[in-house]
Scaffold this motif. Structure first.
Motif, short mmCIF file in Angstrom:
data_model
loop_
_atom_site.label_atom_id
_atom_site.label_comp_id
_atom_site.label_asym_id
_atom_site.label_seq_id
_atom_site.Cartn_x
_atom_site.Cartn_y
_atom_site.Cartn_z
N ASN B 4 0.83 -1.20 0.00
CA ASN B 4 0.00 0.00 0.00
C ASN B 4 0.86 1.24 0.00
OD1 ASN B 4 -1.52 2.20 1.62
ND2 ASN B 4 -3.05 0.86 0.74
N ASP B 5 0.52 2.16 -0.89
CA ASP B 5 1.34 3.36 -1.07
C ASP B 5 0.99 4.50 -0.12
OD1 ASP B 5 2.87 2.32 -2.98
OD2 ASP B 5 1.95 3.31 -4.68
N LEU B 6 -0.10 4.34 0.62
CA LEU B 6 -0.55 5.47 1.44
C LEU B 6 0.22 5.58 2.75
CD1 LEU B 6 -4.40 5.22 1.00
CD2 LEU B 6 -2.83 6.83 -0.06
N ILE B 7 0.85 4.48 3.17
CA ILE B 7 1.42 4.45 4.52
C ILE B 7 2.42 5.58 4.77
CG2 ILE B 7 2.54 3.01 6.24
CD1 ILE B 7 1.58 0.59 4.67
N PRO B 8 3.40 5.83 3.85
CA PRO B 8 4.38 6.88 4.17
C PRO B 8 3.76 8.27 4.30
CG PRO B 8 4.68 6.09 1.93
CD PRO B 8 3.75 5.14 2.59
N LEU B 9 2.56 8.45 3.76
CA LEU B 9 1.92 9.76 3.89
C LEU B 9 1.62 10.09 5.35
CD1 LEU B 9 -0.53 9.87 0.87
CD2 LEU B 9 1.62 11.06 1.15
N MET B 10 1.42 9.06 6.17
CA MET B 10 1.16 9.30 7.59
C MET B 10 2.29 10.11 8.21
SD MET B 10 -1.74 8.01 8.15
CE MET B 10 -1.99 8.36 9.84
N VAL B 11 3.52 9.88 7.74
CA VAL B 11 4.68 10.63 8.23
C VAL B 11 4.93 11.84 7.34
CG1 VAL B 11 7.08 10.48 8.89
CG2 VAL B 11 5.65 8.47 9.05
N GLY B 12 4.81 11.64 6.03
CA GLY B 12 5.17 12.69 5.07
C GLY B 12 4.30 13.93 5.19
N VAL B 13 3.00 13.74 5.39
CA VAL B 13 2.09 14.89 5.42
C VAL B 13 2.41 15.82 6.60
CG1 VAL B 13 -0.31 15.56 5.78
CG2 VAL B 13 0.26 13.85 4.08
N PRO B 14 2.44 15.33 7.84
CA PRO B 14 2.76 16.27 8.93
C PRO B 14 4.18 16.84 8.83
CG PRO B 14 2.46 14.05 9.81
CD PRO B 14 2.08 14.00 8.38
N LEU B 118 5.70 18.12 14.02
CA LEU B 118 6.85 17.23 14.06
C LEU B 118 6.63 16.14 15.09
CD1 LEU B 118 9.63 19.91 13.76
CD2 LEU B 118 9.14 18.10 12.13
N MET B 119 6.02 16.52 16.23
CA MET B 119 5.73 15.52 17.26
C MET B 119 4.75 14.48 16.70
SD MET B 119 4.59 16.18 21.17
CE MET B 119 2.88 16.56 20.98
N LEU B 120 3.75 14.97 15.95
CA LEU B 120 2.78 14.05 15.35
C LEU B 120 3.46 13.14 14.34
CD1 LEU B 120 -0.22 13.31 15.19
CD2 LEU B 120 -0.42 14.92 13.31
N ALA B 121 4.34 13.72 13.50
CA ALA B 121 5.06 12.91 12.51
C ALA B 121 5.89 11.85 13.22
CB ALA B 121 5.96 13.80 11.66
N GLY B 122 6.53 12.23 14.33
CA GLY B 122 7.34 11.27 15.09
C GLY B 122 6.48 10.13 15.61
N ALA B 143 10.09 12.81 20.87
CA ALA B 143 10.54 13.16 22.22
C ALA B 143 11.17 14.55 22.25
CB ALA B 143 11.52 12.11 22.73
N VAL B 144 12.07 14.83 21.29
CA VAL B 144 12.75 16.14 21.30
C VAL B 144 11.73 17.26 21.08
CG1 VAL B 144 14.47 17.56 20.15
CG2 VAL B 144 14.94 15.18 20.56
N ALA B 145 10.76 17.02 20.17
CA ALA B 145 9.74 18.04 19.97
C ALA B 145 8.95 18.26 21.26
CB ALA B 145 8.79 17.61 18.84
N SER B 146 8.69 17.18 21.99
CA SER B 146 7.90 17.36 23.21
C SER B 146 8.71 18.08 24.30
CB SER B 146 7.36 16.03 23.72
OG SER B 146 8.40 15.23 24.21
N TYR B 147 10.04 17.89 24.34
CA TYR B 147 10.84 18.66 25.33
C TYR B 147 10.66 20.15 25.08
CZ TYR B 147 13.56 14.26 25.38
OH TYR B 147 13.94 12.96 25.41
#
Lengths: 229, 500
Positions: B4-14, B118-122, B143-147
């Motif tokens: 499935n090609d949609l999976i990387p969009l979960m990270v790519g979009v945010p 970025l936190m969401l993408a992580g 984690a770094v974004a949340s700090y």
């Protein structure tokens, strides 16, 4: 008493770890993935530098993550430090001596050139976007140390930073739209190994990373200098 | 199983959203809000699309850069993954809605949204990845974004909390990294499915045991299980309210609970000893969290301790390990995400209107802020486990699962902790929203519209959440997720045979 107790606990953990690590065979070749990279990396990705073929080829998604970690750190630092310093405030500092000033101005473009060389040739020779970017940032550090009072313009460095990241993500996502290709796949022609224009999207990504890392680290230096004044 | 090609969009979009935001959001006023809403809406929509696909095909696979695993990085989406994705992105979307109003008090809105995305993408990266080192990389991003987000207010107390959080969090990450290194030394692969196959064929030595301990401590720190919880009561209250909601609602689950489940069920294979450890850690967290929450007067701090206690419930369900226990744990994970974010957003609304978080300085807010009081009441009832709110059903299921498995002691402790939960919830309601309105707070108004909308939607889910247990709905959402646990390392076998 507390120190003694912690030492005992540490000793127990150390013995456990030591005992366990003895289990790993030493000197035997147990790699299977690593072996594959060494054998086929050059043909698969077209990059003469095998480290690059792993970093921007096979495991490019990790690299995207690492670039992002750096971006997070830079933005986070900006967010935390930005409040204390009223921007535009410029302290009168004693100017550096003429020799130092001239030396810095002389070296600055040379260091930039060297950094650019390192990241443009990332797929051919040792080095790459991260290393080249760090060298570029060191040029800015030299200016900050030697020619006090000179500043990079904030908007410019931040824009470069985001553009670098966007190019990386965009190139990856572009792979999704081309038929028969995938996220972060190498869809440009690979060319001849050892030529400057080879290895498909790898050099483009490395140039983007070089700009991004250089601008990011320079921005971090700028943030910290501003804070310490 | 399909590709499935949609999976990387979960990270790519945010991720793209965060970069774009840094580029454009600085100058153009409306861009950060708009980009935030669009990106989270997009990932939520993708989550629903994937839910449909997983219902039909069970496992989705994506090979990044078209390199087959174990050479390249693989992304795997199965029932548990899609369950976590939907939970995380649903909360993220509602929290962004809330932030559009709430964050206008702060300057530098674009920095907030960049870090948020970025936190969401992580988190999305951690959830979808099938590669153990990649998991570490995305764990670090989140984690770094949340700090940075915890320190966003840059007051003295917030910086101190963020520093403590950063030190403890980095320590946890180091444990995870060391575990990854040793597992790589042992199996010479980083792909989780391949690693599971190597462990199954080659047997597991002491080094696997050592790595398991490291992972347990590292991810335990992220999940704030007692005794690794010390950072949470400082970090979660110090962050701006939307971030507290994200941290307590989903971050500790995506980085901690999910990672523990994924590794110990799908890669190492669960054993009796491990289940017992999870049960024990869960019980201790549940009891310590609830007892410490009772004596708090700071509204957000009370909720933070409550999170420790509720994660304990989830771990107990997972430790029980029966199908019902797993189902109950996942259901409680979802419920906790919803009601804890709602309560943190509610406490943020109170702080927005009154300027204080101290319960002793409040009272009678229900008359001035009826909607905030009403939604917080719904969240509290769900947290305390009052029927028919969603939290009641998940806690009931955990207790029933414990009894069915013959673990009567754990069942009794869970019930007692639940009664104590009711006590601190009552304290919060009594001192915050009921009673007499102090003179000082006579003039306050309820919060702006988007904050109201976000809290109302969350409250609706709290009330109607029990419907997820209806057979048809359960099949779609929860049962598929709990199948991951039942399949265990069998999943790895299916993936690797598909690849070869």
């Amino acid at each position: 008493m507390r120190i003694f107790l912690s030492l005992v606990v540490l000793a127990v953990i150390a013995v456990g770890i030591g005992k366990t690590l003895m289990e790993i065979p030493f000197g035997e070749d147990t790699t299977n993935v690593g072996g594959y990279y060494i054998q086929s990396g050059r043909d698969d990705t077209g990059a003469a530098n095998i480290v690059t073929s792993v970093v921007v080829g096979y495991r490019a998604f990790d690299t995207l993550g690492e670039v992002t970690v750096l971006f997070v750190a830079a933005v986070g630092l900006g967010a935390v430090l930005a409040v204390g310093s009223a921007s535009g405030r410029r302290r009168d500092v004693e100017p550096a001596s003429l020799v130092l000033y001239t030396g810095c101005r002389f070296l600055f473009p040379l260091i930039l050139l060297f950094g650019a060389y390192i990241f443009i040739h990332g797929h051919l020779t040792p080095g790459g976007g991260f290393q080249g970017g760090a060298i570029v940032a060191s040029a800015f550090l030299l200016v900050y140390l030697g020619c006090r009072g000179r500043r990079i313009r904030h908007g410019w460095s931040k824009a470069t930073e985001s553009l670098g990241g966007l190019v990386f993500v965009g190139l990856g996502l572009l792979g999704l739209t081309a038929a028969g290709h995938f996220f972060l796949s190498n869809y440009l022609p690979k060319g001849t190994v050892n030529h400057l224009f080879s290895a498909g999207i790898i050099p483009i990504i490395y140039v983007a990373i070089g700009f991004k890392v250089g601008a990011e680290l320079a921005g971090v230096i700028d943030d910290l200098v501003e804070e310490s004044e | 199983m399909i590709h499935n090609d949609l999976i990387p969009l979960m990270v790519g979009v945010p991720l793209a959203g965060a970069f774009l935001n840094a580029l454009l959001g600085r100058k153009l006023k409306g861009v950060p809000d708009l980009l935030g809403i669009l990106c989270t809406m997009g990932t939520l929509f993708l989550g629903f699309v994937m839910l449909r696909l997983v219902n039909a095909h069970h496992v989705l696979l994506f090979e990044v850069g078209n390199w087959p695993p174990p050479i390249g990085i693989a992304m795997v989406v199965d029932g548990l993954t899609v369950f976590m994705l939907l939970t995380v992105n649903l909360i993220a979307f509602l929290v962004v809605l809330y932030s559009t109003n709430y964050m206008s008090r702060y300057t530098q809105k674009w920095q907030f949204y960049s870090l948020f995305m970025l936190m969401l993408a992580g988190m999305n990266g951690v959830i979808v990845t099938g590669d153990i080192f990649n998991l570490f990389v995305y764990l670090e991003i989140a984690a770094v974004a949340s700090y940075a987000l915890v320190a966003f207010g840059t007051e003295r107390q917030e910086l101190e909390a963020a520093f403590k959080y950063a030190v403890m969090g980095s320590l946890g990450s180091m444990f995870v990294l060391l575990g990854v290194v040793w597992m790589y030394a042992h199996t010479s692969t980083l792909n989780m499915a391949d690693m599971a196959m190597v462990l199954r064929d080659g047997g597991s030595g002491e080094i696997v045991l050592l790595a398991s301990v490291l992972f347990l401590v590292g991810f335990g720190l992220k999940a704030a299980l007692v005794p690794f919880h010390a950072w949470l009561p400082d970090a979660h209250p110090s962050a701006p309210a939307p971030i507290s909601a994200m941290l307590s609602g989903v971050l500790i689950k995506a980085l901690g609970v999910y990672a523990i489940c994924r590794l110990f069920y799908s890669v190492f294979g669960i054993t009796w000893e491990l289940s017992t450890i999870l049960l024990t850690l869960g019980t201790v967290s549940m009891c310590v969290g609830v007892l410490l929450a009772l004596k708090q007067w700071d509204m957000k701090r009370l909720l933070a301790y409550s999170s420790i206690s509720q994660v304990g419930y989830i771990m107990i369900g997972i430790g029980i390990g029966t199908p019902l226990g797993i189902l109950a744990a996942l259901f409680h994970l979802f419920n906790h995400s919803v009601f804890k974010s709602l309560l943190f957003l509610g406490s943020g609304a109170v702080e927005y209107a009154t300027g204080t978080r101290d319960l002793r300085k409040m009272g009678g807010l229900a008359r001035r802020m009826p909607l905030t009081a009403g939604t917080s009441m719904a969240g509290s009832m769900s947290l305390a486990g009052i029927p028919p709110f969603a939290g009641f059903w998940s806690k009931l299921l955990i207790v029933v699962a414990a009894v069915q498995a013959g673990l009567y002691g754990y069942a009794i402790i869970a019930i007692v902790a639940s009664i104590l939960t009711l006590a601190y919830v009552m304290k919060m309601m009594r001192y915050g929203f009921l009673g007499n309105l102090p003179e000082r707070l006579k003039g306050i108004k309820d919060v702006p519209a988007m904050m109201k909308l976000s809290m109302s939607l969350l409250a609706l889910i709290c009330i109607a959440g029990g419907l997820l247990l209806l057979p048809q709905v359960r099949e779609l959402f929860l049962t598929d997720a709990s199948k991951t646990f039942k399949a265990g390392t069998e999943l790895a076998f299916r993936i690797m045979s598909e690849v070869r």
